[in-house]
Scaffold this motif. Structure first.
Motif, PDB file in Angstrom:
ATOM      1  N   ASN A 497      33.874  80.558 -74.099  1.00  0.00           N
ATOM      2  CA  ASN A 497      34.752  79.897 -75.066  1.00  0.00           C
ATOM      3  C   ASN A 497      36.112  79.595 -74.434  1.00  0.00           C
ATOM      4  OD1 ASN A 497      33.310  80.268 -77.927  1.00  0.00           O
ATOM      5  ND2 ASN A 497      32.975  82.120 -76.707  1.00  0.00           N
ATOM      6  N   SER A 498      36.799  78.630 -75.022  1.00  0.00           N
ATOM      7  CA  SER A 498      38.148  78.261 -74.583  1.00  0.00           C
ATOM      8  C   SER A 498      39.164  79.190 -75.249  1.00  0.00           C
ATOM      9  CB  SER A 498      38.443  76.814 -74.957  1.00  0.00           C
ATOM     10  OG  SER A 498      39.782  76.486 -74.656  1.00  0.00           O
ATOM     11  N   VAL A 499      40.092  79.692 -74.446  1.00  0.00           N
ATOM     12  CA  VAL A 499      41.110  80.623 -74.950  1.00  0.00           C
ATOM     13  C   VAL A 499      42.495  80.068 -74.621  1.00  0.00           C
ATOM     14  CG1 VAL A 499      42.001  82.990 -74.908  1.00  0.00           C
ATOM     15  CG2 VAL A 499      39.565  82.566 -74.531  1.00  0.00           C
ATOM     16  N   GLN A 500      43.382  80.064 -75.602  1.00  0.00           N
ATOM     17  CA  GLN A 500      44.757  79.607 -75.375  1.00  0.00           C
ATOM     18  C   GLN A 500      45.755  80.778 -75.321  1.00  0.00           C
ATOM     19  OE1 GLN A 500      44.246  76.867 -78.782  1.00  0.00           O
ATOM     20  NE2 GLN A 500      45.294  75.348 -77.504  1.00  0.00           N
ATOM     21  N   LEU A 501      45.427  81.876 -75.978  1.00  0.00           N
ATOM     22  CA  LEU A 501      46.310  83.046 -75.988  1.00  0.00           C
ATOM     23  C   LEU A 501      45.475  84.313 -75.910  1.00  0.00           C
ATOM     24  CD1 LEU A 501      49.065  84.522 -76.459  1.00  0.00           C
ATOM     25  CD2 LEU A 501      48.558  84.413 -78.900  1.00  0.00           C
ATOM     26  N   LEU A 502      45.880  85.216 -75.035  1.00  0.00           N
ATOM     27  CA  LEU A 502      45.265  86.536 -74.928  1.00  0.00           C
ATOM     28  C   LEU A 502      46.262  87.589 -75.389  1.00  0.00           C
ATOM     29  CD1 LEU A 502      43.197  88.670 -73.933  1.00  0.00           C
ATOM     30  CD2 LEU A 502      44.239  88.450 -71.652  1.00  0.00           C
ATOM     31  N   ILE A 503      45.861  88.411 -76.344  1.00  0.00           N
ATOM     32  CA  ILE A 503      46.657  89.574 -76.754  1.00  0.00           C
ATOM     33  C   ILE A 503      45.880  90.809 -76.328  1.00  0.00           C
ATOM     34  CG2 ILE A 503      47.721  90.822 -78.669  1.00  0.00           C
ATOM     35  CD1 ILE A 503      47.784  88.222 -80.239  1.00  0.00           C
ATOM     36  N   ALA A 504      46.463  91.608 -75.429  1.00  0.00           N
ATOM     37  CA  ALA A 504      45.725  92.736 -74.849  1.00  0.00           C
ATOM     38  C   ALA A 504      46.557  94.005 -74.892  1.00  0.00           C
ATOM     39  CB  ALA A 504      45.332  92.425 -73.397  1.00  0.00           C
ATOM     40  N   ASP A 505      45.926  95.098 -75.325  1.00  0.00           N
ATOM     41  CA  ASP A 505      46.557  96.412 -75.246  1.00  0.00           C
ATOM     42  C   ASP A 505      46.571  96.850 -73.786  1.00  0.00           C
ATOM     43  OD1 ASP A 505      47.364  98.948 -77.007  1.00  0.00           O
ATOM     44  OD2 ASP A 505      46.208  99.614 -75.273  1.00  0.00           O
ATOM     45  N   ALA A 522      43.410  84.161 -63.457  1.00  0.00           N
ATOM     46  CA  ALA A 522      42.956  83.595 -62.188  1.00  0.00           C
ATOM     47  C   ALA A 522      42.149  82.322 -62.415  1.00  0.00           C
ATOM     48  CB  ALA A 522      42.121  84.626 -61.429  1.00  0.00           C
ATOM     49  N   THR A 523      41.419  82.265 -63.528  1.00  0.00           N
ATOM     50  CA  THR A 523      40.622  81.073 -63.838  1.00  0.00           C
ATOM     51  C   THR A 523      41.328  80.132 -64.808  1.00  0.00           C
ATOM     52  OG1 THR A 523      39.505  82.280 -65.627  1.00  0.00           O
ATOM     53  CG2 THR A 523      38.474  82.331 -63.441  1.00  0.00           C
ATOM     54  N   ASN A 524      42.382  80.637 -65.478  1.00  0.00           N
ATOM     55  CA  ASN A 524      43.121  79.814 -66.435  1.00  0.00           C
ATOM     56  C   ASN A 524      44.611  80.111 -66.312  1.00  0.00           C
ATOM     57  OD1 ASN A 524      44.093  78.304 -68.564  1.00  0.00           O
ATOM     58  ND2 ASN A 524      43.036  79.457 -70.178  1.00  0.00           N
ATOM     59  N   PRO A 525      45.291  79.521 -65.315  1.00  0.00           N
ATOM     60  CA  PRO A 525      46.708  79.836 -65.062  1.00  0.00           C
ATOM     61  C   PRO A 525      47.622  79.507 -66.231  1.00  0.00           C
ATOM     62  CG  PRO A 525      45.723  78.665 -63.207  1.00  0.00           C
ATOM     63  CD  PRO A 525      44.751  78.582 -64.332  1.00  0.00           C
ATOM     64  N   ARG A 526      47.194  78.601 -67.140  1.00  0.00           N
ATOM     65  CA  ARG A 526      48.044  78.224 -68.272  1.00  0.00           C
ATOM     66  C   ARG A 526      47.830  79.114 -69.485  1.00  0.00           C
ATOM     67  NH1 ARG A 526      50.600  73.653 -68.691  1.00  0.00           N
ATOM     68  NH2 ARG A 526      50.031  73.374 -70.890  1.00  0.00           N
ATOM     69  N   LEU A 527      46.996  80.134 -69.348  1.00  0.00           N
ATOM     70  CA  LEU A 527      46.714  81.032 -70.467  1.00  0.00           C
ATOM     71  C   LEU A 527      47.972  81.805 -70.864  1.00  0.00           C
ATOM     72  CD1 LEU A 527      44.618  82.478 -72.322  1.00  0.00           C
ATOM     73  CD2 LEU A 527      44.330  84.141 -70.464  1.00  0.00           C
ATOM     74  N   ALA A 528      48.352  81.710 -72.128  1.00  0.00           N
ATOM     75  CA  ALA A 528      49.476  82.502 -72.639  1.00  0.00           C
ATOM     76  C   ALA A 528      48.999  83.936 -72.859  1.00  0.00           C
ATOM     77  CB  ALA A 528      50.002  81.904 -73.938  1.00  0.00           C
ATOM     78  N   VAL A 529      49.878  84.899 -72.580  1.00  0.00           N
ATOM     79  CA  VAL A 529      49.492  86.310 -72.623  1.00  0.00           C
ATOM     80  C   VAL A 529      50.561  87.129 -73.348  1.00  0.00           C
ATOM     81  CG1 VAL A 529      48.986  88.389 -71.262  1.00  0.00           C
ATOM     82  CG2 VAL A 529      48.158  86.155 -70.488  1.00  0.00           C
ATOM     83  N   LEU A 530      50.111  88.002 -74.243  1.00  0.00           N
ATOM     84  CA  LEU A 530      50.986  88.999 -74.870  1.00  0.00           C
ATOM     85  C   LEU A 530      50.367  90.369 -74.621  1.00  0.00           C
ATOM     86  CD1 LEU A 530      53.315  89.967 -76.652  1.00  0.00           C
ATOM     87  CD2 LEU A 530      51.864  89.525 -78.653  1.00  0.00           C
TER      88      LEU A 530
END
Length: 572
Positions: A497-505, A522-530
Motif C-alpha cells: 500500500n501507499s503510505v504518506q505518513l508513518l507514526i511509530a512508537d 530508504a524506499t520512500n524518501p518523501r515519507l513523513a514520519v512522527l
C-alpha cells in the motif's frame, strides 16, 4: 635511560635540544655514566676520575683533576635524576626557553602516544588542542614571567587525536646565574577521577530520587484516584453538565500525573539537556512540585517569585538538579521542621560584588533559604568541595553542593551563600539575564492551513488502548489509518500500500521504531514520519534528511496529535 640522562645534563647546563656536542665527547660522556652510547656495540665502564668533560654554554672541553671530579658528580646526579623522572607515574616534560621539548619521560609517552624520539625537539604546542590554545599560551606567558601554575585542570591532545583530561603543574627553571632557561611540566592523567566523579554525581541524583519515591507514589495515586472517581461519576450521570464537569476534572488530573512523570524522568536523566531560553519563574514553579513531594509535612514551603524577570539561557534539567540538591540539603538541615523559601529576583550590579565575587551586569537570581541549623563556620570555606558531608555514614555522597557549583559554573553563573550556625542558610544562584522578557510559549491549537485531503497514515503502536485511541482521533480528523502492533505486520502492509505518513512508537516490538523508519524511508524518501516515545529520553538521531520528520513525547493530547500530523503531512 641514557638518552634521558644526557638530556637532563644538557638541560641543567642551559643547552636546548639543538645543541649537540661532538661524537667523541658524547661517547666519553656515556662512558662516565657507565651506559652504552646509542649506536655503540658495548657497555663502557666509567672512566677514571682524571678524564671528564664539562658542559657549558660555550661547548665541551677536556677537564682533569678537580674539574673532572666535579663533572663526574654532575653526571652522576643527572643519571640519578633521570631514574626518578623515568620512574614517575606522572608525565614529566622539560621545555627549553624557546618552548621546545627537551625531556619526555615514559609516562609522557604513554599519555600522549609520542615516543621520546618523536617529541624531543618539537614545540610543546604539539599537545595543545586548538580550543585550548589561548589558555595554554596564557600559561606559558605566566611561566616566562617567573610564575608557577599549579594543579591546572584542562585537556591536552595525544598523537592519535584523542583528548586527555590532565592536571598540569608548570614551573620555571633557572640556572645558577638566575636566568630562566626553560620550564618543567608535570601532567597527571585525571580522566579516571573525572569519570568517577560523574558517576558519583549521578548516584547523588538517584539518592534524591529515592528520597522522594514514597511521596511521589502518594501524589500519583491521588491523581489516579481522581481519574477513576470522576470517570465513574461521568459514566453514571445522565446530565450533560455533570458529565462535562467530571471529564474536565479527569483531564486536569491526567495532566498533573503526566507532569509529575515527566519531571521525574527529566531529573533522572544522566546526560544534561540542551541550553535554551528559559522562563525562570515557570521553571521554578514546575520544579517546586517535585520539591514539595520530598519535604516532610512539618516543613513549610513558600515561593516568592518576582514578576517580569528577564529570561535566562541555561539547561532546564541542570536547573532542576540545582534546585533539588539545595532543597534536599535544606530539608536535612531542618529535621525538626522549619521553613524553606525559594525567591527569584533581578539584580543590576554596577561593579563586582566584593562579598560574592559576582561581576558587574544584570543577573537573574534564585535565593534558596532555610531556617535550619546553618553551616559551621569552620566548614564554610569547604562547602563546595567534593565529598564533604556532615551526614552520617551511608546517608550522603557529599557531592550535592559540589554538583550545584559545577552546573552553575558551566552555565556561566555564580553561586554564593550566607549562613549563621543555628539561624539557617541562604544560597544565592546567579545567572546572566538574556535580552528581553521571558515569554511563556503556549500551544494555540491553531489548525490554519490544515490540508483537507485525507492522508494515508500507517500507525505502529503496541499498546492496544493507545492504538485504538489514536486511530479514532486521526480517522475523525479525516485521515485513512492502518494500525498495527508490530513492525513485521506493518512492513508487510506497507509493501502493498501507499503510505504518506508513518507514526511509530520508538520501542515498537520487532525491529524497533527507528530501524523501521529507516527501512521505509530508504524506499520512500518523501515519507513523513512522527516518532513517539514514552520513556523520557532524548529525541532519536534524525535521518540524513530530516525534512518531514517529527518527534513527540507521550502523553500527547488528541488535538496536539492532529496538529502535528497535519503539519507533517502538509510537507509530504
Amino acid at each position: 635511560m641514557e638518552h634521558l640522562a644526557f638530556r637532563v645534563l644538557l638541560f641543567g647546563r642551559g643547552h636546548g635540544p639543538g645543541v649537540v656536542p661532538g661524537r667523541a665527547g658524547v661517547h666519553r660522556l656515556w662512558g662516565q655514566l657507565g651506559c652504552r652510547m646509542p649506536g655503540s656495540p658495548a657497555i663502557m665502564a666509567p672512566s677514571e676520575p682524571s678524564v671528564g668533560f664539562v658542559a657549558n654554554l660555550g661547548g665541551w672541553s677536556d677537564a682533569k683533576g678537580p674539574a673532572a671530579v666535579t663533572n663526574r658528580d654532575n653526571i652522576e646526579g643527572a643519571a640519578r635524576f633521570a631514574v626518578l623522572v623515568e620512574s614517575s607515574a606522572d608525565a614529566i616534560i622539560g621545555v627549553d626557553s624557546d618552548a621546545r621539548i627537551l625531556i619526555w619521560n615514559k609516562a609522557a609517552e604513554a599519555l600522549f602516544k609520542y615516543s621520546a624520539n618523536e617529541a624531543v625537539g618539537q614545540p610543546i604546542s604539539i599537545i595543545w588542542p586548538e580550543h585550548k590554545r589561548a589558555e595554554a599560551e596564557a600559561n606559558v606567558a605566566a611561566v616566562r614571567r617567573g610564575e608557577s601554575v599549579v594543579g591546572f585542570e584542562t585537556e591536552r591532545l595525544a598523537k592519535d587525536g584523542t583528548l586527555c583530561s590532565v592536571s598540569i603543574t608548570l614551573s620555571p627553571v633557572f640556572n645558577d646565574q638566575g636566568d630562566r632557561i626553560g620550564s618543567s611540566m608535570i601532567c597527571r592523567d585525571i580522566s579516571r577521577r573525572l569519570e568517577l566523579e560523574r558517576e558519583l554525581r549521578h548516584s547523588q541524583k538517584l539518592e534524591a530520587l529515592a528520597m522522594m519515591t514514597a511521596r511521589v507514589a502518594h501524589d500519583f495515586n491521588n491523581q489516579l484516584m481522581a481519574i477513576m472517581g470522576y470517570t465513574d461519576l461521568a459514566l453514571a450521570s445522565e446530565r450533560r453538565d455533570d458529565v462535562d464537569r467530571s471529564l474536565t476534572q479527569v483531564r486536569m488530573a491526567s495532566e498533573r500525573a503526566a507532569a509529575l512523570v515527566g519531571k521525574l524522568l527529566a531529573f533522572g536523566r544522566k546526560r544534561p539537556g540542551s541550553v535554551e531560553p528559559v522562563d525562570l519563574n515557570e521553571q521554578v514553579r514546575r520544579t517546586a512540585e517535585l520539591i514539595r513531594s520530598l519535604l516532610s509535612p512539618d516543613i513549610e514551603f513558600e515561593l516568592r517569585l518576582q514578576d517580569q524577570l528577564d529570561s535566562v539561557r541555561l539547561d532546564p534539567v541542570g536547573l532542576d538538579q540545582v534546585l533539588m540538591n539545595l532543597a534536599v540539603n535544606a530539608s536535612d538541615a531542618m529535621p525538626a521542621g522549619g521553613r524553606l523559601t525559594i525567591t527569584t529576583r533581578q539584580q543590576r550590579l554596577v561593579a563586582t560584588d566584593p562579598g560574592t565575587g559576582v561581576p558587574a551586569g544584570t543577573w537573574v537570581v534564585i535565593d534558596v533559604a532555610d531556617t535550619g541549623s546553618g553551616i559551621d563556620e569552620a566548614l564554610q570555606p569547604l562547602v563546595f568541595e567534593p565529598f564533604l558531608t556532615t551526614k552520617p555514614e551511608g546517608k550522603g555522597t557529599g557531592l550535592g553542593l559540589s554538583t550545584v557549583k559545577d552546573i552553575v559554573d558551566q552555565a556561566g553563573g555564580f553561586v554564593a551563600f550566607d549562613s549563621r550556625p543555628g539561624q539557617g542558610t541562604v544560597f544565592h544562584v546567579y545567572h546572566h539575564a538574556a535580552d528581553g522578557r521571558a515569554e511563556r510559549l503556549e500551544s494555540t491549537g491553531s489548525r490554519a492551513g490544515r490540508s483537507e485531503r485525507p492522508k494515508s497514515v500507517l500507525l505502529l503502536e503496541d499498546d492496544d488502548q493507545l492504538r485504538a485511541l489514536m486511530t479514532r482521533v486521526l480517522t475523525e480528523a479525516g485521515h485513512d489509518v492502518a494500525a498495527f502492533s508490530s513492525t513485521h505486520q506493518a512492513l508487510v502492509w506497507s509493501g502493498l500500500n501507499s503510505v504518506q505518513l508513518l507514526i511509530a512508537d520508538l520501542l515498537a516490538p520487532g525491529m524497533g521504531g527507528m530501524d523501521f523508519v529507516k527501512r521505509l524511508r530508504a524506499t520512500n524518501p518523501r515519507l513523513a514520519v512522527l516518532v513517539l516515545s514514552g520513556n523520557g529520553g532524548d529525541a532519536p538521531q534524525l535521518p540524513a534528511s530530516s525534512e518531514g520528520f517529527g518527534f513527540a513525547q507521550k502523553p500527547i493530547s488528541p488535538s496536539e496529535l492532529v496538529d502535528v500530523v497535519d503539519s507533517l503531512t502538509g510537507r509530504a
